[in-house]
Motif scaffolding. Structure first.
Motif, PDB file in Angstrom:
ATOM      1  N   MET A 219      -9.871 -43.978  18.953  1.00  0.00           N
ATOM      2  CA  MET A 219     -10.271 -43.224  17.773  1.00  0.00           C
ATOM      3  C   MET A 219     -10.809 -41.857  18.213  1.00  0.00           C
ATOM      4  O   MET A 219     -11.635 -41.761  19.104  1.00  0.00           O
ATOM      5  N   ALA A 220     -10.322 -40.807  17.579  1.00  0.00           N
ATOM      6  CA  ALA A 220     -10.737 -39.447  17.937  1.00  0.00           C
ATOM      7  C   ALA A 220     -12.180 -39.194  17.514  1.00  0.00           C
ATOM      8  O   ALA A 220     -12.628 -39.660  16.478  1.00  0.00           O
ATOM      9  N   LYS A 221     -12.883 -38.443  18.347  1.00  0.00           N
ATOM     10  CA  LYS A 221     -14.259 -38.068  18.021  1.00  0.00           C
ATOM     11  C   LYS A 221     -14.226 -37.042  16.893  1.00  0.00           C
ATOM     12  O   LYS A 221     -13.415 -36.131  16.888  1.00  0.00           O
ATOM     13  N   ARG A 222     -15.120 -37.220  15.929  1.00  0.00           N
ATOM     14  CA  ARG A 222     -15.176 -36.308  14.787  1.00  0.00           C
ATOM     15  C   ARG A 222     -16.097 -35.134  15.092  1.00  0.00           C
ATOM     16  O   ARG A 222     -17.160 -35.301  15.680  1.00  0.00           O
ATOM     17  N   GLU A 223     -15.668 -33.957  14.666  1.00  0.00           N
ATOM     18  CA  GLU A 223     -16.498 -32.766  14.813  1.00  0.00           C
ATOM     19  C   GLU A 223     -17.580 -32.813  13.741  1.00  0.00           C
ATOM     20  O   GLU A 223     -17.314 -33.118  12.583  1.00  0.00           O
ATOM     21  N   GLU A 224     -18.802 -32.510  14.116  1.00  0.00           N
ATOM     22  CA  GLU A 224     -19.899 -32.460  13.149  1.00  0.00           C
ATOM     23  C   GLU A 224     -20.417 -31.030  13.078  1.00  0.00           C
ATOM     24  O   GLU A 224     -20.780 -30.431  14.090  1.00  0.00           O
ATOM     25  N   ILE A 225     -20.413 -30.486  11.868  1.00  0.00           N
ATOM     26  CA  ILE A 225     -20.907 -29.135  11.629  1.00  0.00           C
ATOM     27  C   ILE A 225     -22.219 -29.288  10.866  1.00  0.00           C
ATOM     28  O   ILE A 225     -22.246 -29.898   9.793  1.00  0.00           O
ATOM     29  N   VAL A 226     -23.293 -28.744  11.409  1.00  0.00           N
ATOM     30  CA  VAL A 226     -24.629 -28.971  10.851  1.00  0.00           C
ATOM     31  C   VAL A 226     -25.283 -27.647  10.478  1.00  0.00           C
ATOM     32  O   VAL A 226     -25.353 -26.721  11.290  1.00  0.00           O
ATOM     33  N   GLY A 227     -25.757 -27.576   9.228  1.00  0.00           N
ATOM     34  CA  GLY A 227     -26.586 -26.476   8.775  1.00  0.00           C
ATOM     35  C   GLY A 227     -25.917 -25.109   8.763  1.00  0.00           C
ATOM     36  O   GLY A 227     -26.603 -24.099   8.892  1.00  0.00           O
ATOM     37  N   GLU A 228     -24.607 -25.072   8.601  1.00  0.00           N
ATOM     38  CA  GLU A 228     -23.903 -23.791   8.621  1.00  0.00           C
ATOM     39  C   GLU A 228     -23.380 -23.420   7.240  1.00  0.00           C
ATOM     40  O   GLU A 228     -23.220 -24.270   6.371  1.00  0.00           O
ATOM     41  N   ILE A 229     -23.101 -22.133   7.073  1.00  0.00           N
ATOM     42  CA  ILE A 229     -22.378 -21.649   5.899  1.00  0.00           C
ATOM     43  C   ILE A 229     -20.911 -21.625   6.303  1.00  0.00           C
ATOM     44  O   ILE A 229     -20.542 -20.956   7.267  1.00  0.00           O
TER      45      ILE A 229
ATOM     46  N   GLY B   6      -9.438 -18.511  -2.947  1.00  0.00           N
ATOM     47  CA  GLY B   6      -8.195 -18.377  -2.194  1.00  0.00           C
ATOM     48  C   GLY B   6      -7.486 -19.716  -2.128  1.00  0.00           C
ATOM     49  O   GLY B   6      -7.815 -20.650  -2.861  1.00  0.00           O
ATOM     50  N   ARG B   7      -6.519 -19.844  -1.227  1.00  0.00           N
ATOM     51  CA  ARG B   7      -5.836 -21.131  -1.089  1.00  0.00           C
ATOM     52  C   ARG B   7      -6.866 -22.198  -0.732  1.00  0.00           C
ATOM     53  O   ARG B   7      -7.675 -22.004   0.170  1.00  0.00           O
ATOM     54  N   PRO B   8      -6.863 -23.310  -1.440  1.00  0.00           N
ATOM     55  CA  PRO B   8      -7.835 -24.366  -1.147  1.00  0.00           C
ATOM     56  C   PRO B   8      -7.668 -24.883   0.284  1.00  0.00           C
ATOM     57  O   PRO B   8      -6.564 -24.864   0.835  1.00  0.00           O
ATOM     58  N   PRO B   9      -8.744 -25.367   0.856  1.00  0.00           N
ATOM     59  CA  PRO B   9      -8.653 -25.877   2.230  1.00  0.00           C
ATOM     60  C   PRO B   9      -7.864 -27.183   2.271  1.00  0.00           C
ATOM     61  O   PRO B   9      -7.798 -27.920   1.283  1.00  0.00           O
ATOM     62  N   LYS B  10      -7.275 -27.450   3.411  1.00  0.00           N
ATOM     63  CA  LYS B  10      -6.653 -28.746   3.662  1.00  0.00           C
ATOM     64  C   LYS B  10      -7.686 -29.579   4.389  1.00  0.00           C
ATOM     65  O   LYS B  10      -8.257 -29.134   5.393  1.00  0.00           O
ATOM     66  N   MET B  11      -7.952 -30.781   3.865  1.00  0.00           N
ATOM     67  CA  MET B  11      -8.981 -31.632   4.459  1.00  0.00           C
ATOM     68  C   MET B  11      -8.448 -33.041   4.643  1.00  0.00           C
ATOM     69  O   MET B  11      -7.913 -33.628   3.702  1.00  0.00           O
ATOM     70  N   MET B  12      -8.593 -33.556   5.860  1.00  0.00           N
ATOM     71  CA  MET B  12      -8.226 -34.937   6.161  1.00  0.00           C
ATOM     72  C   MET B  12      -9.367 -35.586   6.927  1.00  0.00           C
ATOM     73  O   MET B  12      -9.849 -35.022   7.922  1.00  0.00           O
ATOM     74  N   ASN B  13      -9.812 -36.731   6.431  1.00  0.00           N
ATOM     75  CA  ASN B  13     -10.893 -37.473   7.062  1.00  0.00           C
ATOM     76  C   ASN B  13     -12.141 -36.599   7.192  1.00  0.00           C
ATOM     77  O   ASN B  13     -12.681 -36.407   8.283  1.00  0.00           O
ATOM     78  N   VAL B  14     -12.575 -36.052   6.047  1.00  0.00           N
ATOM     79  CA  VAL B  14     -13.730 -35.156   6.005  1.00  0.00           C
ATOM     80  C   VAL B  14     -14.829 -35.813   5.179  1.00  0.00           C
ATOM     81  O   VAL B  14     -14.577 -36.345   4.107  1.00  0.00           O
ATOM     82  N   ASP B  15     -16.040 -35.775   5.697  1.00  0.00           N
ATOM     83  CA  ASP B  15     -17.210 -36.263   4.967  1.00  0.00           C
ATOM     84  C   ASP B  15     -18.185 -35.116   4.771  1.00  0.00           C
ATOM     85  O   ASP B  15     -18.337 -34.267   5.656  1.00  0.00           O
TER      86      ASP B  15
ATOM     87  N   ASP C 176     -10.950 -34.655  10.666  1.00  0.00           N
ATOM     88  CA  ASP C 176     -11.958 -35.426  11.398  1.00  0.00           C
ATOM     89  C   ASP C 176     -13.263 -34.637  11.524  1.00  0.00           C
ATOM     90  O   ASP C 176     -13.788 -34.422  12.624  1.00  0.00           O
ATOM     91  N   THR C 177     -13.781 -34.206  10.381  1.00  0.00           N
ATOM     92  CA  THR C 177     -14.963 -33.335  10.358  1.00  0.00           C
ATOM     93  C   THR C 177     -16.048 -33.916   9.465  1.00  0.00           C
ATOM     94  O   THR C 177     -15.764 -34.479   8.416  1.00  0.00           O
ATOM     95  N   ILE C 178     -17.270 -33.766   9.890  1.00  0.00           N
ATOM     96  CA  ILE C 178     -18.440 -34.115   9.078  1.00  0.00           C
ATOM     97  C   ILE C 178     -19.222 -32.828   8.849  1.00  0.00           C
ATOM     98  O   ILE C 178     -19.593 -32.141   9.807  1.00  0.00           O
ATOM     99  N   PHE C 179     -19.449 -32.497   7.581  1.00  0.00           N
ATOM    100  CA  PHE C 179     -20.313 -31.373   7.229  1.00  0.00           C
ATOM    101  C   PHE C 179     -21.666 -31.962   6.857  1.00  0.00           C
ATOM    102  O   PHE C 179     -21.759 -32.747   5.926  1.00  0.00           O
ATOM    103  N   ARG C 180     -22.703 -31.582   7.568  1.00  0.00           N
ATOM    104  CA  ARG C 180     -24.041 -32.114   7.297  1.00  0.00           C
ATOM    105  C   ARG C 180     -24.974 -30.946   6.997  1.00  0.00           C
ATOM    106  O   ARG C 180     -25.116 -30.023   7.794  1.00  0.00           O
ATOM    107  N   ASN C 181     -25.605 -31.005   5.815  1.00  0.00           N
ATOM    108  CA  ASN C 181     -26.542 -29.960   5.395  1.00  0.00           C
ATOM    109  C   ASN C 181     -25.909 -28.572   5.459  1.00  0.00           C
ATOM    110  O   ASN C 181     -26.522 -27.618   5.928  1.00  0.00           O
ATOM    111  N   CYS C 182     -24.663 -28.467   4.983  1.00  0.00           N
ATOM    112  CA  CYS C 182     -23.949 -27.196   5.014  1.00  0.00           C
ATOM    113  C   CYS C 182     -23.824 -26.607   3.617  1.00  0.00           C
ATOM    114  O   CYS C 182     -23.930 -27.315   2.616  1.00  0.00           O
TER     115      CYS C 182
END
Length: 92
Positions: A1-11, A34-43, A21-27
């Protein structure tokens, strides 16, 4: 299983982006219409959406329609969520 990138406290600008494979925490997730983002396995954990530019105009129009008494039209017809029912419909 691939490790998920975690983005914390960013704009994070969402327009034209791709996230996998991304987690947005407190963002702050900014969408400007514009064109909507493509998101797969995003929390999104304790994050908020911010709409700016043309996107905020669309949001205001959808709110106007919803507050005029037709929230179902906004969610079901405009957003294409056929199975959605408001929470208060099942209460009581």
């Amino acid at each position: 299983m691939a490790k998920r990138e975690e983005i914390v406290g960013e704009i994070v600008n969402l327009d034209y982006q791709e996230f996998t494979d991304t987690i947005f925490r407190n963002c702050k997730l900014v969408y400007k219409g514009g064109r909507p983002p493509k998101m797969m396995n995003v929390d999104m954990v304790e994050s908020e959406f911010i709409f700016e530019g043309p996107a905020i105009n669309t949001l205001h129009m959808m709110r106007l329609i919803a507050h005029s008494g037709d929230a179902k039209m906004v969610v079901k017809d405009m957003l294409g969520l056929d199975d959605w029912e408001p929470a208060y419909a099942s209460e009581g």
